[in-house]
Design a protein around this motif. Structure first.
Motif, short mmCIF file in Angstrom:
data_model
loop_
_atom_site.label_atom_id
_atom_site.label_comp_id
_atom_site.label_asym_id
_atom_site.label_seq_id
_atom_site.Cartn_x
_atom_site.Cartn_y
_atom_site.Cartn_z
N GLU A 232 7.20 17.39 -15.97
CA GLU A 232 7.73 17.14 -17.31
C GLU A 232 6.72 17.42 -18.41
OE1 GLU A 232 10.91 16.35 -17.94
OE2 GLU A 232 11.38 16.33 -15.80
N GLN A 233 5.48 17.74 -18.04
CA GLN A 233 4.39 18.03 -18.97
C GLN A 233 4.15 16.88 -19.93
OE1 GLN A 233 5.40 21.86 -20.64
NE2 GLN A 233 4.81 22.91 -18.77
N PHE A 234 4.07 15.67 -19.36
CA PHE A 234 3.78 14.50 -20.17
C PHE A 234 2.28 14.38 -20.40
CE2 PHE A 234 7.84 12.66 -18.37
CZ PHE A 234 8.52 12.72 -19.58
N GLY B 204 4.51 10.22 -6.78
CA GLY B 204 5.72 10.49 -7.55
C GLY B 204 5.47 10.59 -9.04
N LEU B 205 4.60 9.71 -9.55
CA LEU B 205 4.29 9.73 -10.99
C LEU B 205 3.45 10.95 -11.35
CD1 LEU B 205 3.59 5.94 -11.61
CD2 LEU B 205 5.60 7.25 -12.28
N ALA B 206 2.53 11.35 -10.48
CA ALA B 206 1.73 12.55 -10.74
C ALA B 206 2.61 13.78 -10.78
CB ALA B 206 0.65 12.69 -9.67
N LEU B 207 3.57 13.86 -9.86
CA LEU B 207 4.51 14.98 -9.84
C LEU B 207 5.37 14.99 -11.10
CD1 LEU B 207 5.60 17.39 -8.23
CD2 LEU B 207 7.20 15.81 -7.13
N CYS C 282 0.82 -1.22 0.00
CA CYS C 282 0.00 0.00 0.00
C CYS C 282 0.85 1.26 0.00
CB CYS C 282 -0.94 0.01 1.21
SG CYS C 282 -2.17 -1.29 1.16
N GLN C 283 1.93 1.27 0.80
CA GLN C 283 2.79 2.44 0.86
C GLN C 283 3.48 2.69 -0.48
OE1 GLN C 283 2.88 -0.08 3.12
NE2 GLN C 283 2.26 0.87 5.03
N GLU C 284 3.94 1.62 -1.12
CA GLU C 284 4.59 1.77 -2.42
C GLU C 284 3.60 2.32 -3.46
OE1 GLU C 284 7.97 -1.56 -3.07
OE2 GLU C 284 5.97 -2.37 -2.62
N ILE C 285 2.39 1.80 -3.45
CA ILE C 285 1.39 2.25 -4.43
C ILE C 285 1.07 3.72 -4.22
CG2 ILE C 285 -1.01 2.01 -5.17
CD1 ILE C 285 -0.70 -1.04 -4.60
N SER C 286 0.85 4.13 -2.98
CA SER C 286 0.54 5.53 -2.68
C SER C 286 1.69 6.45 -3.07
CB SER C 286 0.22 5.71 -1.20
OG SER C 286 -0.94 5.00 -0.87
N ALA C 287 2.90 6.09 -2.67
CA ALA C 287 4.07 6.91 -2.98
C ALA C 287 4.33 6.94 -4.48
CB ALA C 287 5.29 6.40 -2.22
#
Length: 135
Positions: free
Chosen positions: A51-53, A43-46, A34-39
């Motif tokens: 990077e404006q992907f 991280g991916l949203a940031l 759960c912690q990995e998924i949340s983090a």
């Protein structure tokens, strides 16, 4: 998606669909907690925002000897037919950094140096030991 056979649909693991997609591959024996998924989502949203992907996909988790790496790639708009994948990696802090492709010469040297050695999980690990002049 290009590369799919007629009638076949291939889907990338877009970070917004991370949990259901991870559940579908869990039978392989490796899952994220759960912690990995949340983090990872944060991280991916940031990364997507910075990077404006147009799209960000989770590529996978690479197990290292002392720590693990998380790998993702982003796609920018404009390359409709054949978008370029921009790869990134993160450690346990989930701060994604760009992965640069090695030159052909560097790739040969990496294979010579690393061979079958496992990854350490520490991105700053030196691949070559500095030569010391004998006394």
């Amino acid at each position: 998606h290009s590369g799919a056979r007629p009638g076949e649909q291939r889907a990338a693991m877009e970070f917004t669909d991370l949990e259901p997609n991870l559940q579908s591959v869990a039978s392989g024996g490796h899952v994220l907690n759960c912690q990995e998924i949340s983090a990872l989502k944060a991280g991916l949203a940031l990364m997507k925002s910075q990077e404006q992907f147009q799209q960000v996909c989770f590529w996978g988790k690479v197990f290292g000897a002392t720590a693990d790496y998380y790998v993702a790639y982003g796609l920018k708009g404009g390359d409709f037919e054949f978008p370029t994948k921009h790869f990134f990696f993160a450690g346990k802090d989930f701060q994604f950094s760009a992965l640069t492709a090695p030159t052909p010469e560097e790739a040969v040297r990496l294979v010579e140096l690393c061979g079958e050695k496992p990854l350490t999980g520490v991105a700053s690990t030196a691949l070559e030991v500095a030569e010391v002049d004998p006394p």
